[in-house]
Design a protein around this motif. Structure first.
Motif, PDB file in Angstrom:
ATOM      1  N   GLY A   1      51.810  47.551  31.579  1.00 23.29           N
ATOM      2  CA  GLY A   1      50.420  47.965  31.346  1.00 23.29           C
ATOM      3  C   GLY A   1      50.209  49.346  31.916  1.00 23.29           C
ATOM      4  O   GLY A   1      50.996  49.814  32.741  1.00 23.29           O
ATOM      5  N   PRO A   2      49.135  50.003  31.481  1.00 22.95           N
ATOM      6  CA  PRO A   2      48.856  51.338  32.008  1.00 22.95           C
ATOM      7  C   PRO A   2      48.508  51.275  33.487  1.00 22.95           C
ATOM      8  O   PRO A   2      48.267  50.188  34.028  1.00 22.95           O
ATOM      9  N   SER A   3      48.468  52.422  34.115  1.00 20.17           N
ATOM     10  CA  SER A   3      48.120  52.508  35.526  1.00 20.17           C
ATOM     11  C   SER A   3      46.733  51.903  35.750  1.00 20.17           C
ATOM     12  O   SER A   3      45.819  52.117  34.964  1.00 20.17           O
ATOM     13  N   GLY A   4      46.611  51.087  36.785  1.00 23.15           N
ATOM     14  CA  GLY A   4      45.321  50.475  37.096  1.00 23.15           C
ATOM     15  C   GLY A   4      45.065  49.163  36.381  1.00 23.15           C
ATOM     16  O   GLY A   4      43.982  48.585  36.500  1.00 23.15           O
ATOM     17  N   SER A   5      46.055  48.637  35.652  1.00 25.72           N
ATOM     18  CA  SER A   5      45.814  47.417  34.874  1.00 25.72           C
ATOM     19  C   SER A   5      46.021  46.148  35.703  1.00 25.72           C
ATOM     20  O   SER A   5      45.841  45.048  35.186  1.00 25.72           O
ATOM     21  N   GLY A   6      46.416  46.283  36.968  1.00 25.75           N
ATOM     22  CA  GLY A   6      46.502  45.108  37.834  1.00 25.75           C
ATOM     23  C   GLY A   6      47.905  44.614  38.120  1.00 25.75           C
ATOM     24  O   GLY A   6      48.088  43.577  38.768  1.00 25.75           O
ATOM     25  N   LYS A   7      48.921  45.378  37.709  1.00 28.00           N
ATOM     26  CA  LYS A   7      50.305  44.921  37.841  1.00 28.00           C
ATOM     27  C   LYS A   7      50.709  44.715  39.301  1.00 28.00           C
ATOM     28  O   LYS A   7      51.238  43.665  39.670  1.00 28.00           O
ATOM     29  N   THR A   8      50.474  45.749  40.104  1.00 28.65           N
ATOM     30  CA  THR A   8      50.874  45.667  41.511  1.00 28.65           C
ATOM     31  C   THR A   8      50.117  44.563  42.232  1.00 28.65           C
ATOM     32  O   THR A   8      50.691  43.834  43.052  1.00 28.65           O
ATOM     33  N   THR A   9      48.843  44.411  41.911  1.00 25.16           N
ATOM     34  CA  THR A   9      48.043  43.367  42.549  1.00 25.16           C
ATOM     35  C   THR A   9      48.621  41.981  42.250  1.00 25.16           C
ATOM     36  O   THR A   9      48.718  41.135  43.146  1.00 25.16           O
ATOM     37  N   ILE A  10      49.042  41.763  41.023  1.00 20.70           N
ATOM     38  CA  ILE A  10      49.658  40.475  40.668  1.00 20.70           C
ATOM     39  C   ILE A  10      50.940  40.268  41.477  1.00 20.70           C
ATOM     40  O   ILE A  10      51.162  39.209  42.072  1.00 20.70           O
ATOM     41  N   LEU A  11      51.764  41.313  41.539  1.00 19.01           N
ATOM     42  CA  LEU A  11      53.035  41.214  42.262  1.00 19.01           C
ATOM     43  C   LEU A  11      52.805  40.913  43.746  1.00 19.01           C
ATOM     44  O   LEU A  11      53.491  40.083  44.341  1.00 19.01           O
ATOM     45  N   ARG A  12      51.817  41.602  44.326  1.00 18.50           N
ATOM     46  CA  ARG A  12      51.523  41.390  45.746  1.00 18.50           C
ATOM     47  C   ARG A  12      51.033  39.962  46.022  1.00 18.50           C
ATOM     48  O   ARG A  12      51.341  39.390  47.064  1.00 18.50           O
ATOM     49  N   MET A  13      50.299  39.398  45.084  1.00 14.13           N
ATOM     50  CA  MET A  13      49.843  38.022  45.265  1.00 14.13           C
ATOM     51  C   MET A  13      51.007  37.036  45.147  1.00 14.13           C
ATOM     52  O   MET A  13      51.067  36.045  45.869  1.00 14.13           O
ATOM     53  N   VAL A  14      51.944  37.320  44.233  1.00 13.18           N
ATOM     54  CA  VAL A  14      53.125  36.448  44.119  1.00 13.18           C
ATOM     55  C   VAL A  14      53.956  36.545  45.405  1.00 13.18           C
ATOM     56  O   VAL A  14      54.477  35.552  45.911  1.00 13.18           O
ATOM     57  N   ALA A  15      54.020  37.766  45.963  1.00 14.36           N
ATOM     58  CA  ALA A  15      54.799  37.968  47.193  1.00 14.36           C
ATOM     59  C   ALA A  15      54.136  37.331  48.406  1.00 14.36           C
ATOM     60  O   ALA A  15      54.792  37.074  49.414  1.00 14.36           O
ATOM     61  N   GLY A  16      52.828  37.099  48.320  1.00 15.10           N
ATOM     62  CA  GLY A  16      52.111  36.573  49.476  1.00 15.10           C
ATOM     63  C   GLY A  16      51.541  37.666  50.361  1.00 15.10           C
ATOM     64  O   GLY A  16      51.128  37.408  51.489  1.00 15.10           O
ATOM     65  N   LEU A  17      51.504  38.913  49.854  1.00 16.04           N
ATOM     66  CA  LEU A  17      50.944  40.032  50.612  1.00 16.04           C
ATOM     67  C   LEU A  17      49.453  40.182  50.330  1.00 16.04           C
ATOM     68  O   LEU A  17      48.761  40.959  50.969  1.00 16.04           O
ATOM     69  N   ASP A  18      48.954  39.438  49.329  1.00 16.84           N
ATOM     70  CA  ASP A  18      47.538  39.458  48.984  1.00 16.84           C
ATOM     71  C   ASP A  18      47.230  38.070  48.399  1.00 16.84           C
ATOM     72  O   ASP A  18      48.161  37.329  48.062  1.00 16.84           O
ATOM     73  N   PHE A  19      45.951  37.751  48.294  1.00 16.81           N
ATOM     74  CA  PHE A  19      45.605  36.395  47.882  1.00 16.81           C
ATOM     75  C   PHE A  19      44.578  36.376  46.756  1.00 16.81           C
ATOM     76  O   PHE A  19      43.666  37.198  46.734  1.00 16.81           O
ATOM     77  N   PRO A  20      44.717  35.450  45.806  1.00 18.87           N
ATOM     78  CA  PRO A  20      43.745  35.361  44.715  1.00 18.87           C
ATOM     79  C   PRO A  20      42.370  34.931  45.239  1.00 18.87           C
ATOM     80  O   PRO A  20      42.294  34.161  46.199  1.00 18.87           O
ATOM     81  N   ASP A  21      41.314  35.449  44.615  1.00 17.70           N
ATOM     82  CA  ASP A  21      39.974  34.947  44.907  1.00 17.70           C
ATOM     83  C   ASP A  21      39.705  33.669  44.128  1.00 17.70           C
ATOM     84  O   ASP A  21      38.908  32.841  44.531  1.00 17.70           O
TER      85      ASP A  21
END
Ligand code: ADP
Ligand code: MG
Length: 340
Positions: free
Chosen positions: A36-56
């Motif tokens: 996806g283009p920049s800003g489409s949420g890719k890194t955020t998804i990856l970080r949540m899978v890694a456990g570095l961030d959490f879904p609301d």
């Protein structure tokens, strides 16, 4: 290890979601690309899978286990970033061994050294363990970064634009290399990129994101043959766009009549990729004049101008004898029509 996301959303500021109701499954041993283009949420998804961030909202499962219940250290995730800083003052071997020192049960020095050499061999850098990061190329550094991610024997590999900072030829090599390593290890892999060619070349399945939502997912063949929207079609590669009017199940393209493929009557857009248009001196199609000819190693790209002033790009056989200024007709070999 199968990973599944169900209805996952992440709202950083409470208004526009960075990730919006994403559901997807990464089958065990598969290599899936998030594109996806920049800003489409890719890194955020990856970080949540890694456990570095959490879904609301929503859930992430590793196999049958709810991932939120698994602490990062126990998730068994290997992570490689675009700018993966190897420790510059450590040798490559020390960099690769770094994460293994903390493993429990503790490994002996000899066991760690043997594993490091095995990993450097796996990433095709055997015997280079004594070098420092500054003594190898950028592409080699990303290979060491992967060896380091693999050192702890992760169940899941997460790669965030790992080749983004490298030049095109190196990226293509690393792409092939990563696919080979993946097939050797069979490790479940989620690969993030904004480069459609990279995603299509590398992945078993491509998940296309826009504004935090999945707009289409499928095999590279599925998404390239049947893009479901103008966004996906344009994002996946060069395409000419024509505004047309569908009437009685078809649309006029110059003097040709093209089937609208079920698109209802009314205003519509017709897309044709450069390779799906042909140039001929006459016959049914859209009249145009050749403006420029771009010679490329594997094709000739024509830039043609329609009487309405639209610029159209198409590929011609390299041996075709054509000249700028020549008049002719654009014939559509393949096309796709969407409602406007
Ligand atoms: P990508 O990796 O596809 O470029 P990101 O996941 O980094 O996209 O970002 C998605 C959206 O979330 C962007 O609009 C970005 O600005 C926003 N965002 C990402 N991380 C944060 C954060 N920590 N705080 C606030 N907004 C963020
Ligand atoms: Mg990113």
């Amino acid at each position: 290890m199968k990973i599944s996301l169900q209805g996952v959303s992440r709202l950083f500021d409470g208004t526009v979601p960075a990730v919006d109701d994403v559901s997807l499954e990464i089958g065990s041993g598969r290599l899936v690309a998030l594109l996806g283009p920049s800003g489409s949420g890719k890194t955020t998804i990856l970080r949540m899978v890694a456990g570095l961030d959490f879904p609301d909202r929503g859930t992430i499962r590793f196999g049958d286990e709810d991932a939120t219940a698994i602490p990062v250290a126990r998730r068994g995730v290997g992570f490689v970033f675009q700018h993966y800083a190897l420790f510059p003052h450590m040798t490559l071997a020390e960099n690769v061994a770094f994460g293994m020192e903390a493993l429990k049960p503790k490994r002996s020095r000899a066991a760690i050294a043997a594993r490091v050499e095995e990993l450097l061999g796996l990433v095709r850098l055997p015997g280079l363990g004594a070098r420092f990061p500054a003594q190898i190329s950028g592409g080699q550094r990303q290979r060491v970064a992967l060896a380091r991610a693999l050192a702890v024997e992760p169940r899941v590999l997460l790669l965030d634009e790992p080749f983004g900072a490298l030049d095109a030829a190196v990226r293509r090599d690393l792409r092939r290399w990563l696919r080979e390593i993946h097939d050797e290890l069979g490790i479940t892999t989620l690969f993030v990129t904004h480069d459609q060619e990279e995603a299509l070349d590398l992945a078993d399945e491509v998940v296309i994101l826009k504004d935090g939502r999945i707009v289409q997912a499928g095999t590279p063949a599925d998404v390239t043959r049947r893009p479901g929207s103008p966004f996906v079609l344009e994002f996946l590669g060069d395409a000419n766009r024509f505004e047309v009017s569908v009437d009685g199940g078809g649309a006029r393209f110059g003097s040709a009549w093209l089937a609208a493929g079920g698109v209802p009557d009314g205003r519509a857009v017709l897309y044709a990729r450069p390779r799906d248009l042909a140039w001929s001196p006459d016959g049914p199609g859209l009249p145009a004049r050749i403006q420029r000819i771009l010679d490329r190693p594997d094709s000739r790209r024509l830039v043609a101008l329609t009487p309405e002033g639209a610029s159209v790009e198409l590929d011609a056989p390299p041996e075709a004898s054509l000249r700028p200024g020549e008049n002719g007709v654009l014939a559509a070999l393949r096309w796709q029509i969407f409602p406007a």
